[in-house]
Motif scaffolding. Structure first.
Motif, PDB file in Angstrom:
ATOM      1  N   MET A 138       0.833  -1.210   0.000  1.00 53.69           N
ATOM      2  CA  MET A 138       0.000   0.000   0.000  1.00 53.69           C
ATOM      3  C   MET A 138       0.866   1.257   0.000  1.00 53.69           C
ATOM      4  N   ILE A 139       1.963   1.230   0.790  1.00 52.08           N
ATOM      5  CA  ILE A 139       2.870   2.393   0.814  1.00 52.08           C
ATOM      6  C   ILE A 139       3.460   2.597  -0.583  1.00 52.08           C
ATOM      7  N   GLY A 140       3.842   1.486  -1.214  1.00 48.98           N
ATOM      8  CA  GLY A 140       4.369   1.549  -2.582  1.00 48.98           C
ATOM      9  C   GLY A 140       3.384   2.227  -3.526  1.00 48.98           C
ATOM     10  N   MET A 141       2.103   1.853  -3.417  1.00 48.79           N
ATOM     11  CA  MET A 141       1.074   2.454  -4.289  1.00 48.79           C
ATOM     12  C   MET A 141       0.962   3.957  -4.055  1.00 48.79           C
ATOM     13  N   GLU A 142       1.035   4.375  -2.773  1.00 44.39           N
ATOM     14  CA  GLU A 142       0.945   5.823  -2.480  1.00 44.39           C
ATOM     15  C   GLU A 142       2.120   6.564  -3.121  1.00 44.39           C
ATOM     16  N   GLU A 154      11.261   0.689  -3.662  1.00 44.25           N
ATOM     17  CA  GLU A 154      11.831   0.234  -2.384  1.00 44.25           C
ATOM     18  C   GLU A 154      10.774  -0.500  -1.550  1.00 44.25           C
ATOM     19  N   ASN A 155       9.548   0.064  -1.511  1.00 42.89           N
ATOM     20  CA  ASN A 155       8.496  -0.531  -0.679  1.00 42.89           C
ATOM     21  C   ASN A 155       7.916  -1.799  -1.286  1.00 42.89           C
ATOM     22  N   PHE A 156       7.816  -1.845  -2.615  1.00 44.98           N
ATOM     23  CA  PHE A 156       7.344  -3.095  -3.239  1.00 44.98           C
ATOM     24  C   PHE A 156       8.373  -4.205  -3.015  1.00 44.98           C
ATOM     25  N   ILE A 157       9.660  -3.834  -3.009  1.00 45.35           N
ATOM     26  CA  ILE A 157      10.711  -4.838  -2.740  1.00 45.35           C
ATOM     27  C   ILE A 157      10.569  -5.353  -1.304  1.00 45.35           C
ATOM     28  N   LYS A 158      10.289  -4.433  -0.351  1.00 48.27           N
ATOM     29  CA  LYS A 158      10.090  -4.859   1.047  1.00 48.27           C
ATOM     30  C   LYS A 158       8.879  -5.779   1.155  1.00 48.27           C
ATOM     31  N   CYS A 159       7.839  -5.464   0.380  1.00 52.95           N
ATOM     32  CA  CYS A 159       6.638  -6.308   0.373  1.00 52.95           C
ATOM     33  C   CYS A 159       7.012  -7.725  -0.073  1.00 52.95           C
ATOM     34  N   LEU A 160       7.830  -7.825  -1.147  1.00 49.47           N
ATOM     35  CA  LEU A 160       8.202  -9.137  -1.686  1.00 49.47           C
ATOM     36  C   LEU A 160       9.144  -9.896  -0.740  1.00 49.47           C
ATOM     37  N   GLU A 161       9.886  -9.149   0.078  1.00 51.63           N
ATOM     38  CA  GLU A 161      10.742  -9.830   1.076  1.00 51.63           C
ATOM     39  C   GLU A 161       9.877 -10.548   2.102  1.00 51.63           C
TER      40      GLU A 161
END
Length: 464
Positions: A138-142, A154-161
């Motif tokens: 969600m942060i990535g989308m914002e 960066e945030n989508f990568i954290k999501c995938l981790e």
């Protein structure tokens, strides 16, 4: 297909709820069952049923914060943001560590285009959530809404981790890499991802796309191959593998690959057209023509297919048929300068000079400012006896292409024809200094000017 235990329970709750509505009897559901029922109806767009379930749910469980949060979600969906916010503030007073409150606050901020505030709320939600992957996504989308692609990535990568099966996050990561023109970095990331998830066909497919963008077609084929091996029905991977094989001039393999896509799904005009082009490259004109005709049969509005037929007949030097097909393409896309240029060329071959002139003019009006277009256009005007018009066109061309001998030699011929001797001689001096060898243009297009003594004297006396 086997249902999971949760899906089975959910399905039972739904049928029980719907039979309750039909019989007007009141059955008891626990609050979580109500939440699932309401969210199911919201997801499938049946808002009336969702509202009925919410009303009954709150009657049976007036203190359930879960149901009140679902109510907030419904209010946000209906753009009743102030009401939703008020309800969230009441819930926050009771449960200040409930991550869902921060997530819904973030949704409200996002709807109000306050993406910074949305991120603040989602960052607070991270403290309390068990599902970090979702919040990072969600942060990535914002950040995407704010056009901050580095932080989005960066945030989508954290999501995938946290959750390496979140394919929408994987697509979003790659979208960010693509947008930032970071193909090489994307490859490094995807290879690392594949090391941990060797059976992720999506990652292999995306890796192939990155190699394709870098024109490393060998590696692209290798990556798409893995995607196809893992998922034998992966249409997109077969298509892109076929495109890569075409780039490597492995046309027979490309045809086989396109054929697989047509077995997986109905034949598309795109695949039929590409197969035709591959056959033509292999010199099999009969099959090429066969597939071009199949393409226009499949999609009569595909202008590219009519142009493929046009080009096919130009190469066969059958200009009558080429003219028929280029008119078909122009009937679909009347503003395409490349189509008008073909129309003009074909007419010129057939000695239909007036039509050719229209074609070159239309190509120019639709944005074709290529040197060739100006040259052919002026040649046709000269043939039609419109010498002044031809000079006008070349003068325009000269502004775009200064020091272009092909323009200057033509101007020499045209001005000599109109007996503008001084201008012609000045232009000839310019032309020979730029490119002495191209004086054959005068000989070919203006034989009478070529024989002129003063012109010959300038050409003979020229010393590099």
């Amino acid at each position: 297909m086997n249902m999971s235990h949760d899906e089975e329970e959910n399905s039972l709750s739904l049928s029980k709820f719907e039979s309750m509505l039909k019989t007007n009897k009141v059955f008891f559901f626990d609050s979580e069952e109500f939440e699932d029922i309401i969210l199911h109806y919201m997801d499938t767009g049946r808002m009336n049923l969702a509202k009925k379930a919410l009303k009954l749910g709150l009657e049976q469980h007036p203190k359930s914060s879960g149901l009140k949060l679902v109510q907030v979600e419904m209010l946000i969906y209906e753009d009743k943001l102030d009401q939703a916010e008020k309800l969230l503030n009441d819930l926050y007073a009771l449960e200040p560590t409930n991550e869902e409150i921060f997530i819904q606050r973030a949704n409200i901020c996002s709807k109000r285009d306050q993406h910074d505030k949305a991120i603040e709320n989602l960052t607070l939600a991270l403290k309390y959530t068990d599902d970090e992957a979702d919040v990072y996504s969600m942060i990535g989308m914002e950040y995407l809404f704010m056009d901050n692609l580095e932080l989005a990535k960066e945030n989508f990568i954290k999501c995938l981790e946290q959750d390496d099966e979140d394919y929408s996050a994987l697509y979003n990561v790659v979208y960010c890499f693509d947008f930032l023109d970071q193909n090489a970095e994307a490859i490094v990331y995807l290879e690392k991802f594949i090391n941990h998830n060797p059976y992720s066909e999506v990652a292999w497919h995306q890796l192939g796309r990155q190699y394709y963008a870098l024109k490393n077609y060998e590696k692209a084929v290798w990556a798409f191959d893995y995607a196809c091996l893992i998922d034998e029905g992966f249409l997109g991977a077969y298509l892109e593998k076929a495109k890569s094989l075409e780039k490597l001039e492995r046309y027979q393999e490309a045809i086989e690959c396109y054929t697989i896509t047509m077995e997986l799904d109905d034949p598309t005009s795109y695949s039929l057209l590409r197969i035709g082009k591959c056959f033509e490259k292999l010199g099999n004109t009969e099959e090429a023509l066969n597939f071009y005709l199949k393409t226009v049969h499949e999609d009569p509005l595909l202008d590219k297919a009519w142009i493929a037929l046009t080009d096919f007949y130009i190469r066969q030097k059958n200009y009558q048929k080429a003219l028929y097909y280029v008119n078909k393409a122009l009937g679909i896309d009347n503003d395409n300068p490349l189509y008008w240029r073909r129309y003009a060329n074909i007419n010129q071959f057939l000695s239909f000079f007036e039509e050719a002139e229209v074609g070159y003019r239309k190509a120019f009006e639709n944005g074709d400012v290529e040197l060739d277009n100006f040259l052919c256009w002026s040649d046709v005007l000269y043939i039609l006896g419109e010498t002044e018009g031809a000079i006008e066109i070349l003068t325009q061309a000269k502004e775009l292409y200064a020091n272009e001998s092909e323009i200057l030699y033509r101007l020499v011929g045209l001005n000599s024809t109109l007996l503008n001797e001084e201008v012609a001689e000045k232009e000839l001096l310019e032309a020979v200094q730029i490119d002495h060898h191209k004086n054959y243009i005068l000989k070919d297009l203006f034989p009478f000017v070529w024989k002129n003594e003063r012109i010959q004297a300038i050409l003979t006396n020229y010393k590099p």
